[in-house]
Design an enzyme around this catalytic site. Structure first.
Site, short mmCIF file in Angstrom:
data_model
loop_
_atom_site.label_atom_id
_atom_site.label_comp_id
_atom_site.label_asym_id
_atom_site.label_seq_id
_atom_site.Cartn_x
_atom_site.Cartn_y
_atom_site.Cartn_z
CG HIS A 1 5.79 -5.70 5.83
ND1 HIS A 1 6.32 -5.63 6.60
CD2 HIS A 1 5.95 -6.74 4.81
CE1 HIS A 1 6.46 -6.47 7.23
NE2 HIS A 1 6.58 -7.54 6.45
CB VAL A 2 -0.10 -8.35 3.35
CG1 VAL A 2 -0.28 -8.58 5.23
CG2 VAL A 2 -1.25 -7.34 3.13
#
Length: 168
Positions: free
Chosen positions: A81-82
């Site tokens: 996740h970013v």
């Protein structure tokens, strides 16, 4: 037709995965066997589906996040996740690797099930809610087993949507 992406400013309360996961954003059998290959394949698919995502920037951000610590949480699961500048809404991709990917997971076992989340830079609350929702779903061994046994993209999508519906 794509589902409506969820804005990242926390203006929506709890959202369902069906609100942000498109059937077209499911990869039933990732080809990459190495961590970088699998992440690149997922980033490419997500960037292809959403015009505001740049594949190279997305991949660079994911790899940078992985350098901080693996998002492989164990039990064959990884949730890369970013948060990225220039991303207008939270987007989600599910990938499955039948053979598994060495992902430096906490339990040192290969990852088979992946949820890749890309969110706007300012989406702290919404980003964390989606991450928590996915984590809750993946705690269930029966759910993970169903995902591994599904045969098609459509079947995987329906399993995810149905299990997510049960959380509400």
């Amino acid at each position: 037709m794509f589902s409506r992406p969820v804005r990242g400013r926390g203006c929506f309360d709890i959202m369902k995965l069906a609100d942000i996961l498109n059937q077209d954003c499911i990869i039933p059998d990732l080809k990459g066997h190495e961590k970088r290959e699998a992440l690149e394949e997922m980033a490419e698919k997500l960037a292809f589906r959403f015009a505001d995502l740049n594949k190279d920037k997305l991949l660079e951000a994911i790899l940078e996040r992985e350098r901080l610590g693996s998002t492989g949480i164990g039990y064959g699961v990884a949730i890369p996740h970013v948060r990225l500048k220039g991303v207008n809404a939270i987007v989600l991709l599910f990938g499955r690797s039948i053979k598994g990917v060495e992902f430096q997971a906490m339990d040192e076992r290969p990852a088979h099930l992946f949820f890749l989340i890309a969110a706007p830079e300012d989406s702290n609350t919404a980003h964390l809610k989606i991450l928590a929702r996915i984590s809750s779903l993946l705690k269930d061994a029966g759910f993970r087993k169903q995902l591994m046994e599904a045969s098609t993209q459509e079947e995987i999508y329906n399993i995810i949507v149905e299990e997510d519906r049960k959380l509400s």
